[in-house]
Write a protein that holds these residues in place. Structure first.
Motif, short mmCIF file in Angstrom:
data_model
loop_
_atom_site.label_atom_id
_atom_site.label_comp_id
_atom_site.label_asym_id
_atom_site.label_seq_id
_atom_site.Cartn_x
_atom_site.Cartn_y
_atom_site.Cartn_z
N ASN A 150 0.82 -1.21 0.00
CA ASN A 150 0.00 0.00 0.00
C ASN A 150 0.85 1.26 0.00
OD1 ASN A 150 -2.44 -1.36 -0.05
ND2 ASN A 150 -2.68 -1.38 2.17
N VAL A 151 1.99 1.24 0.72
CA VAL A 151 2.89 2.39 0.72
C VAL A 151 3.49 2.57 -0.67
CG1 VAL A 151 5.04 3.32 1.66
CG2 VAL A 151 3.37 2.25 3.19
N LEU A 152 3.89 1.47 -1.30
CA LEU A 152 4.47 1.56 -2.64
C LEU A 152 3.46 2.09 -3.65
CD1 LEU A 152 6.55 -1.75 -2.82
CD2 LEU A 152 7.26 0.52 -2.06
N ASP A 153 2.18 1.77 -3.44
CA ASP A 153 1.14 2.29 -4.34
C ASP A 153 1.03 3.81 -4.25
OD1 ASP A 153 0.51 -0.18 -5.33
OD2 ASP A 153 -1.22 -0.50 -4.02
N LEU A 154 1.31 4.39 -3.08
CA LEU A 154 1.29 5.85 -2.93
C LEU A 154 2.36 6.48 -3.82
CD1 LEU A 154 0.84 6.13 0.96
CD2 LEU A 154 -0.91 6.43 -0.80
N TYR A 155 3.52 5.87 -3.83
CA TYR A 155 4.60 6.37 -4.71
C TYR A 155 4.22 6.18 -6.17
CZ TYR A 155 7.99 7.05 -0.90
OH TYR A 155 8.64 7.51 0.22
N LYS A 156 3.63 5.03 -6.47
CA LYS A 156 3.27 4.73 -7.86
C LYS A 156 2.29 5.75 -8.42
CE LYS A 156 1.78 0.83 -10.72
NZ LYS A 156 1.30 -0.59 -10.70
N GLU A 157 1.38 6.23 -7.56
CA GLU A 157 0.43 7.25 -8.00
C GLU A 157 1.11 8.52 -8.46
OE1 GLU A 157 -2.17 7.74 -4.69
OE2 GLU A 157 -3.10 5.76 -4.90
N LYS A 158 2.32 8.76 -7.98
CA LYS A 158 3.11 9.94 -8.38
C LYS A 158 4.05 9.62 -9.55
CE LYS A 158 3.20 13.34 -6.41
NZ LYS A 158 2.44 14.59 -6.60
N GLY A 159 4.02 8.38 -10.01
CA GLY A 159 4.93 7.98 -11.08
C GLY A 159 6.31 7.62 -10.59
N TRP A 160 6.40 7.27 -9.29
CA TRP A 160 7.70 6.98 -8.67
C TRP A 160 7.77 5.55 -8.18
CZ3 TRP A 160 7.20 11.74 -4.93
CH2 TRP A 160 7.37 12.92 -5.67
N LYS A 161 9.00 5.10 -7.95
CA LYS A 161 9.24 3.79 -7.37
C LYS A 161 10.40 3.87 -6.39
CE LYS A 161 10.36 -1.01 -8.43
NZ LYS A 161 10.58 -2.03 -9.48
N PRO A 162 10.18 3.51 -5.12
CA PRO A 162 11.29 3.50 -4.16
C PRO A 162 12.27 2.35 -4.44
CG PRO A 162 9.16 3.63 -3.04
CD PRO A 162 8.89 3.25 -4.46
N VAL A 163 13.51 2.58 -4.09
CA VAL A 163 14.56 1.57 -4.17
C VAL A 163 15.21 1.49 -2.79
CG1 VAL A 163 16.73 0.90 -5.27
CG2 VAL A 163 14.96 2.03 -6.62
N VAL A 164 15.39 0.28 -2.27
CA VAL A 164 15.97 0.14 -0.93
C VAL A 164 17.11 -0.88 -0.94
CG1 VAL A 164 13.77 0.70 0.18
CG2 VAL A 164 14.39 -1.69 -0.17
N ALA A 165 17.96 -0.78 0.07
CA ALA A 165 19.04 -1.74 0.27
C ALA A 165 19.23 -1.93 1.78
CB ALA A 165 20.34 -1.27 -0.37
N PRO A 166 18.76 -3.04 2.34
CA PRO A 166 18.92 -3.28 3.78
C PRO A 166 20.31 -3.80 4.14
CG PRO A 166 17.02 -4.46 2.85
CD PRO A 166 17.90 -4.04 1.72
N GLU A 167 20.72 -3.50 5.35
CA GLU A 167 21.94 -4.06 5.94
C GLU A 167 21.53 -4.71 7.26
OE1 GLU A 167 24.84 -0.42 4.32
OE2 GLU A 167 24.35 -0.61 6.47
N ILE A 168 21.81 -5.98 7.44
CA ILE A 168 21.28 -6.73 8.58
C ILE A 168 22.42 -7.20 9.46
CG2 ILE A 168 19.68 -8.57 9.26
CD1 ILE A 168 19.39 -8.69 5.95
N GLU A 169 22.40 -6.80 10.72
CA GLU A 169 23.38 -7.25 11.69
C GLU A 169 22.78 -8.36 12.56
OE1 GLU A 169 25.54 -2.85 12.14
OE2 GLU A 169 24.28 -3.64 13.76
N PHE A 170 23.64 -9.27 12.98
CA PHE A 170 23.18 -10.37 13.85
C PHE A 170 24.37 -10.92 14.62
CE2 PHE A 170 24.39 -12.16 9.80
CZ PHE A 170 25.06 -13.34 10.10
N TYR A 171 24.07 -11.62 15.70
CA TYR A 171 25.09 -12.25 16.53
C TYR A 171 25.05 -13.76 16.37
CZ TYR A 171 26.66 -8.28 19.43
OH TYR A 171 27.24 -7.12 19.88
N LEU A 172 26.22 -14.38 16.43
CA LEU A 172 26.33 -15.81 16.65
C LEU A 172 26.59 -16.02 18.14
CD1 LEU A 172 28.67 -16.69 13.64
CD2 LEU A 172 26.17 -16.87 13.73
#
Length: 478
Positions: A150-172
């Protein structure tokens, strides 16, 4: 927001077996049910796991024989699945937190683009991520994948598309079957437990070479793309960076990566944990999210003007992050433990500032060219549901653009030496979400009520536990 319809699985043509075989060499994803049937057959898949994230990001679903999956079987889960806490309890109803009166079924619709093998299973097994729809086929708006959609649809209505890149930290961490005992790092190949202060240490990574090889192997088999892997500051704390792309695809990858990393660790007799703060006195684990917005037609970065300078939309996006992220923080830091990470520390912002290449700010703008201009949200913790964290972060930026919010001046000094500018605990964060009408407009009042009710229920469960601190300082002193 009005519910959207989705196409349920189409009937397969009667002459499907007579058609020319399709290419089924792809590691991940199929474009049709016909292709999926051949993909499964080519790999000798016996069972398939149909999974979907609950509000905590935990995989829920059903396993079935492949023959049943490729038939006309209807998949369903009870609506109560989205109304229980991380500990499996069901909070009492309130004015805004309600149970579905009949606890009726919600339907699972497999997204065949996510079909891939489950490489750690001994029998040939596949998995597919499912969307959740109601009996009429409309997307259920409060389920995580649909919240992000639904959030991406808000951008789409403006002719836009978000691009993301996550970085995930974790412990062993070493295996520990008694929750009353603190966690500690596992022994590496040297036979000794790794210590802290190993940021970017290759030797630290080499301590767990075989496990990391399995992570890469499992990821490759599932079509998951790792950009880089590093050792972080904490003892046996690692970070995986993913390549930038579509927000739903990247949330799917984080969803599967968490499962993959846990399974690889178990194979080696240790735990992998995404708790925000698993060990006292050690750094917490984050899920930083890099974000940009591109024009759908041209592919140009909306954050940059034609001359390469920062655009008005860029500054408004940053202003929206500053204005709304504190009120959406409970979607980025969802548990009591999350706020143990959010304490004054160079590596973990507790402010609402932004700056260029300044890691002490909540919102960092990395050094880049105009086409790669982006905003890094450094507040989310690794315990967050990736769909909800990405949705919240992008929603705040979108509101900033729509409302023309001006950011503060960028911070060029250390930003973590003043007072804490964010909610200090879970209940405070929940109240801020409930009190922000703009976020209710984006996410829907049903989701806000449901999510807030679960978080309050989890806090009450936490309050039933007596901590070692209380026994140590209160038992004989008060």
């Amino acid at each position: 927001m009005s519910p959207k319809k989705t196409m349920l699985r189409p009937k397969k043509p009667a002459n499907m077996a007579k058609k020319i075989p399709v290419d089924v060499s792809s590691t991940r994803g199929c474009s049709s049910w016909r292709e999926a049937a051949q993909w499964l057959k080519a790999r000798g898949i016996e069972d398939i796991e149909c999974i979907t994230p609950d509000l905590a990001g935990v995989p829920r679903g059903k396993m079935m024989p492949t023959s049943k999956f490729t038939g006309d079987t209807s998949l369903a889960l009870p609506s109560a699945l989205y109304r229980h806490t991380i500990s499996g309890e069901y909070p009492d109803e309130t004015a805004n937190f309600r149970y579905e009166p009949r606890d009726s079924d919600l339907k699972l619709v497999p997204d065949l683009s996510t079909l891939c093998v489950v490489p750690w299973e001994s029998d040939p097994t596949a998995q597919v991520i499912c969307d959740v729809v109601d009996q009429e086929g409309a997307f259920v708006p409060y389920t995580p994948r649909n919240v992000l959609r639904n959030v991406l649809d808000l951008y789409k209505e403006k002719g836009w598309k978000p691009v993301v890149a996550p970085e995930i930290e974790f412990y062993l961490v070493a295996m520990n079957d008694d929750p009353d005992y603190p966690l500690h790092p596992p022994k590496g190949r040297s036979g000794r437990s790794i210590v802290g202060g190993q940021s970017y240490s290759i030797a630290g990574i080499n301590e767990f070479d075989e496990l990391i090889d399995d992570i890469y192997h499992f990821s490759e088999k599932q079509g998951l793309e790792i950009d880089t892997l590093i050792h972080e500051e904490g003892p046996a704390q690692l970070e995986i960076n993913l390549r930038h792309g579509d927000p739903i695809e990247l949330a799917d990858q984080v969803f599967l990566f968490k499962r993959t990393i846990r399974e690889a660790a178990l194979k080696h007799g240790i735990y992998a944990t995404f708790m925000a703060k698993p060990m006292q006195g050690m750094p917490g684990s984050a899920m930083h999210i890099h974000q940009s917005v591109v024009d759908i037609e041209t592919g140009a970065n909306v954050f940059s003007n034609k001359d390469g300078s920062p655009s008005k939309e860029f500054f408004s996006f940053v202003g929206g992050m500053q204005r709304y992220v504190p009120n959406a923080l409970v979607m980025l830091a969802p548990y009591v433990n999350s706020y143990r990470r959010l304490t004054p520390d160079m590596a973990c912002p507790v402010n609402n500032a932004w700056g260029y290449d300044n890691r002490t700010t909540a919102f960092r703008v990395p050094i880049s060219g105009p086409s790669a201009r982006r905003v890094e949200n450094r507040l989310p913790s690794s315990d967050a549901n990736p769909y909800l964290a990405i949705a919240a972060s992008l929603a705040c930026g979108w509101l900033g653009i729509m409302n023309n919010i001006e950011p503060t001046e960028p911070t060029y000094e250390t930003a973590n030496e003043g007072s804490i500018e964010l909610p200090r605990g879970l209940l405070e964060a929940v109240a801020l979400l409930e009190g922000e009408p703009e976020l209710a407009r984006v996410f829907g009042t049903e989701f806000v009520g449901l999510y807030s009710g679960l978080k309050r229920g989890e806090f009450e469960t936490f309050m039933q536990v007596i901590s070692p601190w209380e026994r140590e300082f209160l038992l004989l002193n008060v």
